[in-house]
Design a protein around this motif. Sequence first.
Motif, PDB file in Angstrom:
ATOM      1  N   GLY A 156       0.817  -1.213   0.000  1.00  0.00           N
ATOM      2  CA  GLY A 156       0.000   0.000   0.000  1.00  0.00           C
ATOM      3  C   GLY A 156       0.845   1.255   0.000  1.00  0.00           C
ATOM      4  O   GLY A 156       2.071   1.209  -0.157  1.00  0.00           O
ATOM      5  N   SER A 157       0.176   2.389   0.181  1.00  0.00           N
ATOM      6  CA  SER A 157       0.874   3.676   0.212  1.00  0.00           C
ATOM      7  C   SER A 157       0.181   4.618   1.189  1.00  0.00           C
ATOM      8  O   SER A 157      -1.037   4.562   1.365  1.00  0.00           O
ATOM      9  CB  SER A 157       0.909   4.310  -1.180  1.00  0.00           C
ATOM     10  OG  SER A 157      -0.409   4.560  -1.642  1.00  0.00           O
ATOM     11  N   GLU A 158       0.969   5.475   1.808  1.00  0.00           N
ATOM     12  CA  GLU A 158       0.414   6.437   2.748  1.00  0.00           C
ATOM     13  C   GLU A 158      -0.325   7.533   1.986  1.00  0.00           C
ATOM     14  O   GLU A 158       0.187   8.076   1.020  1.00  0.00           O
ATOM     15  CB  GLU A 158       1.539   7.057   3.579  1.00  0.00           C
ATOM     16  CG  GLU A 158       1.036   8.005   4.646  1.00  0.00           C
ATOM     17  CD  GLU A 158       2.165   8.566   5.494  1.00  0.00           C
ATOM     18  OE1 GLU A 158       2.312   8.117   6.634  1.00  0.00           O
ATOM     19  OE2 GLU A 158       2.911   9.434   4.980  1.00  0.00           O
ATOM     20  N   ALA A 159      -1.528   7.838   2.422  1.00  0.00           N
ATOM     21  CA  ALA A 159      -2.306   8.926   1.823  1.00  0.00           C
ATOM     22  C   ALA A 159      -2.252  10.165   2.706  1.00  0.00           C
ATOM     23  O   ALA A 159      -2.225  11.286   2.210  1.00  0.00           O
ATOM     24  CB  ALA A 159      -3.761   8.494   1.624  1.00  0.00           C
ATOM     25  N   MET A 160      -2.226   9.963   4.029  1.00  0.00           N
ATOM     26  CA  MET A 160      -2.153  11.063   4.992  1.00  0.00           C
ATOM     27  C   MET A 160      -1.444  10.533   6.228  1.00  0.00           C
ATOM     28  O   MET A 160      -1.871   9.519   6.788  1.00  0.00           O
ATOM     29  CB  MET A 160      -3.563  11.550   5.357  1.00  0.00           C
ATOM     30  CG  MET A 160      -3.592  12.678   6.362  1.00  0.00           C
ATOM     31  SD  MET A 160      -5.290  13.128   6.829  1.00  0.00           S
ATOM     32  CE  MET A 160      -5.885  13.832   5.301  1.00  0.00           C
ATOM     33  N   PRO A 161      -0.371  11.188   6.656  1.00  0.00           N
ATOM     34  CA  PRO A 161       0.330  10.686   7.837  1.00  0.00           C
ATOM     35  C   PRO A 161      -0.557  10.693   9.073  1.00  0.00           C
ATOM     36  O   PRO A 161      -1.481  11.505   9.180  1.00  0.00           O
ATOM     37  CB  PRO A 161       1.504  11.647   8.008  1.00  0.00           C
ATOM     38  CG  PRO A 161       1.298  12.756   7.061  1.00  0.00           C
ATOM     39  CD  PRO A 161       0.188  12.404   6.127  1.00  0.00           C
ATOM     40  N   PHE A 162      -0.280   9.804   9.991  1.00  0.00           N
ATOM     41  CA  PHE A 162      -1.043   9.709  11.231  1.00  0.00           C
ATOM     42  C   PHE A 162      -0.540  10.783  12.177  1.00  0.00           C
ATOM     43  O   PHE A 162       0.576  10.707  12.707  1.00  0.00           O
ATOM     44  CB  PHE A 162      -0.893   8.309  11.835  1.00  0.00           C
ATOM     45  CG  PHE A 162      -1.893   8.019  12.903  1.00  0.00           C
ATOM     46  CD1 PHE A 162      -3.211   7.740  12.580  1.00  0.00           C
ATOM     47  CD2 PHE A 162      -1.539   8.035  14.230  1.00  0.00           C
ATOM     48  CE1 PHE A 162      -4.154   7.471  13.552  1.00  0.00           C
ATOM     49  CE2 PHE A 162      -2.465   7.764  15.226  1.00  0.00           C
ATOM     50  CZ  PHE A 162      -3.775   7.491  14.880  1.00  0.00           C
TER      51      PHE A 162
END
Length: 146
Positions: free
Chosen positions: A106-112
Amino acid sequence: MARALATYISLPGTTAEAMHHWHEIFGGELNIMTYDDVPMEGMPFEPHPGAVAHATLDFPGGSIAGSDVVDDKTYPIRDTAYSFLLTTQNADEARGYMAQLIDGGGSEAMPFEQAPWGGWYGQVFDQFGVMWAFSCDEDSPRPQLI
């Protein structure tokens, strides 16, 4: 009265693979039934061999059900119009799930990060194009930076 709300998704021939992947990450109980196991008499369509007729993943805190798309149309999966939102006990648990989804292709869409409305929030797209959003309450401690 409604008992519970569960997520249902139809994927383009990847439902079994997705369910197994999510089961590895979230645990729980996984059940998959293919159309090969279902009497097809009277069905208005002809599914591909091995297509998933119904799958369920029940895990601590949630339930996902789904099946394979049975027609030849193309449906968008990767989109920001929807997401699976999982609220975790703490920020580290959410970060762990996000890392596993990213490591699985997968890929990060918005950092936590801490969200403007309070609490913590982040998003990832998994290898199947499904957007997962994670949140936890605002009183979750900020992680220690070393």
